[in-house]
Design a protein around this motif. Structure first.
Motif, short mmCIF file in Angstrom:
data_model
loop_
_atom_site.label_atom_id
_atom_site.label_comp_id
_atom_site.label_asym_id
_atom_site.label_seq_id
_atom_site.Cartn_x
_atom_site.Cartn_y
_atom_site.Cartn_z
N LYS A 1 1.09 -1.30 0.69
CA LYS A 1 -0.08 -0.47 0.06
C LYS A 1 0.78 1.54 -0.08
N SER A 2 2.20 1.26 0.69
CA SER A 2 2.68 2.49 1.05
C SER A 2 4.55 2.64 -0.01
N ALA A 3 4.13 1.80 -0.73
CA ALA A 3 5.15 1.49 -1.54
C ALA A 3 5.09 2.62 -2.64
N LEU A 4 5.96 3.15 -2.39
CA LEU A 4 5.93 4.03 -4.17
C LEU A 4 6.49 3.60 -5.02
N SER A 5 6.25 3.57 -6.70
CA SER A 5 7.17 4.35 -7.35
C SER A 5 8.34 5.01 -7.28
N LEU A 6 8.59 3.92 -8.67
CA LEU A 6 9.95 5.21 -9.01
C LEU A 6 10.11 6.72 -9.25
N LYS A 7 9.10 7.34 -9.50
CA LYS A 7 8.56 8.30 -10.00
C LYS A 7 9.05 9.13 -8.56
N GLN A 8 7.96 8.52 -7.88
CA GLN A 8 7.62 8.98 -6.56
C GLN A 8 8.57 9.39 -5.56
N PHE A 9 9.56 7.87 -6.15
CA PHE A 9 11.16 8.03 -5.16
C PHE A 9 12.14 9.37 -5.32
N LEU A 10 11.48 9.14 -5.85
CA LEU A 10 13.29 10.43 -7.01
C LEU A 10 12.39 11.76 -6.62
N LEU A 11 11.12 11.64 -7.40
CA LEU A 11 10.50 13.49 -6.53
C LEU A 11 10.63 13.66 -5.28
N ARG A 12 10.56 12.44 -4.23
CA ARG A 12 10.79 12.48 -2.83
C ARG A 12 11.96 12.66 -2.26
N GLN A 13 13.28 12.47 -2.85
CA GLN A 13 14.19 12.67 -2.60
C GLN A 13 14.65 14.11 -3.33
N GLU A 14 14.08 14.77 -4.26
CA GLU A 14 14.13 15.56 -5.06
C GLU A 14 13.63 17.07 -3.62
N LYS B 1 2.83 18.91 2.56
CA LYS B 1 3.61 17.64 2.67
C LYS B 1 2.20 16.79 2.20
N HIS B 2 0.80 17.14 1.85
CA HIS B 2 0.07 16.12 1.17
C HIS B 2 -0.99 15.81 0.10
N HIS B 3 0.38 16.75 -0.49
CA HIS B 3 0.56 16.87 -2.33
C HIS B 3 0.33 15.39 -3.16
N THR B 4 -0.41 14.72 -3.85
CA THR B 4 0.21 13.60 -4.26
C THR B 4 0.85 13.42 -6.02
N ASP B 5 -0.20 14.71 -6.49
CA ASP B 5 0.19 15.01 -7.73
C ASP B 5 1.40 15.83 -8.01
N GLU B 6 1.84 15.03 -8.79
CA GLU B 6 3.27 15.30 -9.56
C GLU B 6 3.51 16.61 -10.48
N THR B 7 2.12 17.57 -10.73
CA THR B 7 3.17 18.56 -11.25
C THR B 7 3.32 19.58 -10.45
#
Length: 86
Positions: free
Chosen positions: A6-19, A55-61
């Motif tokens: 459920k909580s696993a991030l996609s690669l894109k989400q992970f990289l965005l989080r690192q940024e 921090k609640h935002h999930t929309d990549e854009t």
């Protein structure tokens, strides 16, 4: 479905989080260089509040847009500090 799935991030989400985390660290490293203590404390509070409120935002854009704004703000702060030292 397990909690991990459920909580696993996609690669894109992970990289965005690192940024985002890198920007957060860079902002606080830069704030440490502000000579005036009152200004330094206000900047820390502003940065913490801004990150917390978004921090609640999930929309990549939306996240990319906020990252762009954050990087620009960081660059402006670094430029101000550089000018004040010369």
């Amino acid at each position: 479905m397990s909690k991990l799935q459920k909580s696993a991030l996609s690669l894109k989400q992970f990289l965005l989080r690192q940024e985002v985390l890198k920007l957060y660290r860079d902002i606080f490293r830069t704030i440490k260089q502000v000579p005036d203590e009152k200004t330094r404390m206000e900047l820390k509070e502003w940065a913490k509040t801004d990150f917390k409120n978004n921090k609640h935002h999930t929309d990549e854009t939306a996240i990319k847009s906020m990252l762009h704004y954050g990087k620009k703000s960081l660059k402006d702060l670094q430029n101000s500090l550089a000018l004040s030292k010369s």
